[in-house]
Each structure stands twice: as C-alpha cells, then as structure tokens.
Scaffold this motif. Structure first.
Motif, PDB file in Angstrom:
ATOM      1  N   HIS A   6      -2.105   2.447  -2.721  1.00 11.48           N
ATOM      2  CA  HIS A   6      -1.013   1.620  -2.455  1.00 11.48           C
ATOM      3  C   HIS A   6      -0.478   1.173  -3.437  1.00 11.48           C
ATOM      4  O   HIS A   6      -0.903   0.783  -4.398  1.00 11.48           O
ATOM      5  N   TYR A  36      -6.178  -0.945   0.832  1.00  8.41           N
ATOM      6  CA  TYR A  36      -5.142  -1.907   1.172  1.00  8.41           C
ATOM      7  C   TYR A  36      -5.620  -3.399   0.697  1.00  8.41           C
ATOM      8  O   TYR A  36      -4.534  -4.069   0.663  1.00  8.41           O
ATOM      9  N   ALA A  39      -4.675  -4.206  -2.473  1.00  8.62           N
ATOM     10  CA  ALA A  39      -3.126  -4.173  -2.518  1.00  8.62           C
ATOM     11  C   ALA A  39      -2.454  -5.546  -2.172  1.00  8.62           C
ATOM     12  O   ALA A  39      -1.407  -6.148  -2.454  1.00  8.62           O
ATOM     13  N   TYR A  40      -2.970  -5.890  -0.816  1.00 12.12           N
ATOM     14  CA  TYR A  40      -2.632  -7.160  -0.123  1.00 12.12           C
ATOM     15  C   TYR A  40      -2.909  -8.310  -1.080  1.00 12.12           C
ATOM     16  O   TYR A  40      -2.059  -9.124  -1.055  1.00 12.12           O
ATOM     17  N   ILE A  60       4.365  -3.518   0.119  1.00  8.75           N
ATOM     18  CA  ILE A  60       3.456  -2.328  -0.100  1.00  8.75           C
ATOM     19  C   ILE A  60       3.630  -1.133   0.204  1.00  8.75           C
ATOM     20  O   ILE A  60       3.934  -1.165   1.545  1.00  8.75           O
ATOM     21  N   HIS A  62       2.359   2.729   1.141  1.00  5.24           N
ATOM     22  CA  HIS A  62       1.261   3.403   1.449  1.00  5.24           C
ATOM     23  C   HIS A  62       1.413   4.815   0.897  1.00  5.24           C
ATOM     24  O   HIS A  62       1.751   5.897   1.521  1.00  5.24           O
ATOM     25  N   HIS A  64      -0.681   6.933   0.435  1.00  5.54           N
ATOM     26  CA  HIS A  64      -1.642   7.914   0.909  1.00  5.54           C
ATOM     27  C   HIS A  64      -0.917   8.588   1.880  1.00  5.54           C
ATOM     28  O   HIS A  64      -1.056   9.902   2.392  1.00  5.54           O
TER      29      HIS A  64
END
Length: 80
Positions: A6, A36, A39-40, A60, A62, A64
C-alpha cells in the motif's frame, strides 16, 4: 502469503471536494507499507496532522490491486 503493498501519499488539493492536486511536484509520498494496517496508521497520523487545512488530503493506494502477474494488462511493467 503474498505482500499486499500500500502507498500512502497526499498533498494540497485544488478543491477540497475533489482529488486533483494543486502542485503534483509537491505531493508528499509518505511511503510504501507491507499491509493495510500499517498504511492506515501512517495515513491517520498524516491526516490528523493536517486536519486544520481543508485543502490537504491523504490517500491510501492499494498497490497490490494494480499488480497481477497472471494478467499482462495489470498496470505494471517488468523492466530488466
């Protein structure tokens, strides 16, 4: 288990209701995170630090979801 990368990034927007950056060269790339949850955590810290400026927003991405080795049209290109 594969990595679910992320990207956290943000900056000043031209309109607080939109997603267009005022200056692309000034985008703050916070970093790439392996999941995640991390990243969050990074996103939340940046969002809270800039809460007083309505034109600044963090996102954020993603990564992937953009890369699927079984799909040649996944949006990534393998370079030598």
């Amino acid at each position: 288990m594969s990595q679910l990368l992320h990207l956290v990034f943000g900056g000043e927007l031209t309109d607080p209701q939109g997603t267009e950056f005022r200056d692309v060269d000034a985008i703050d790339v916070v970093g790439v995170f392996p999941d995640y949850a991390s990243a969050y955590t990074a996103w939340k810290a940046k969002a809270q630090a800039t809460v007083d400026n309505a034109h600044v927003r963090y996102f954020i991405a993603h990564l992937h979801r953009m890369h699927d080795e079984s799909n040649p049209r996944s949006g990534t290109e393998k370079l030598a």
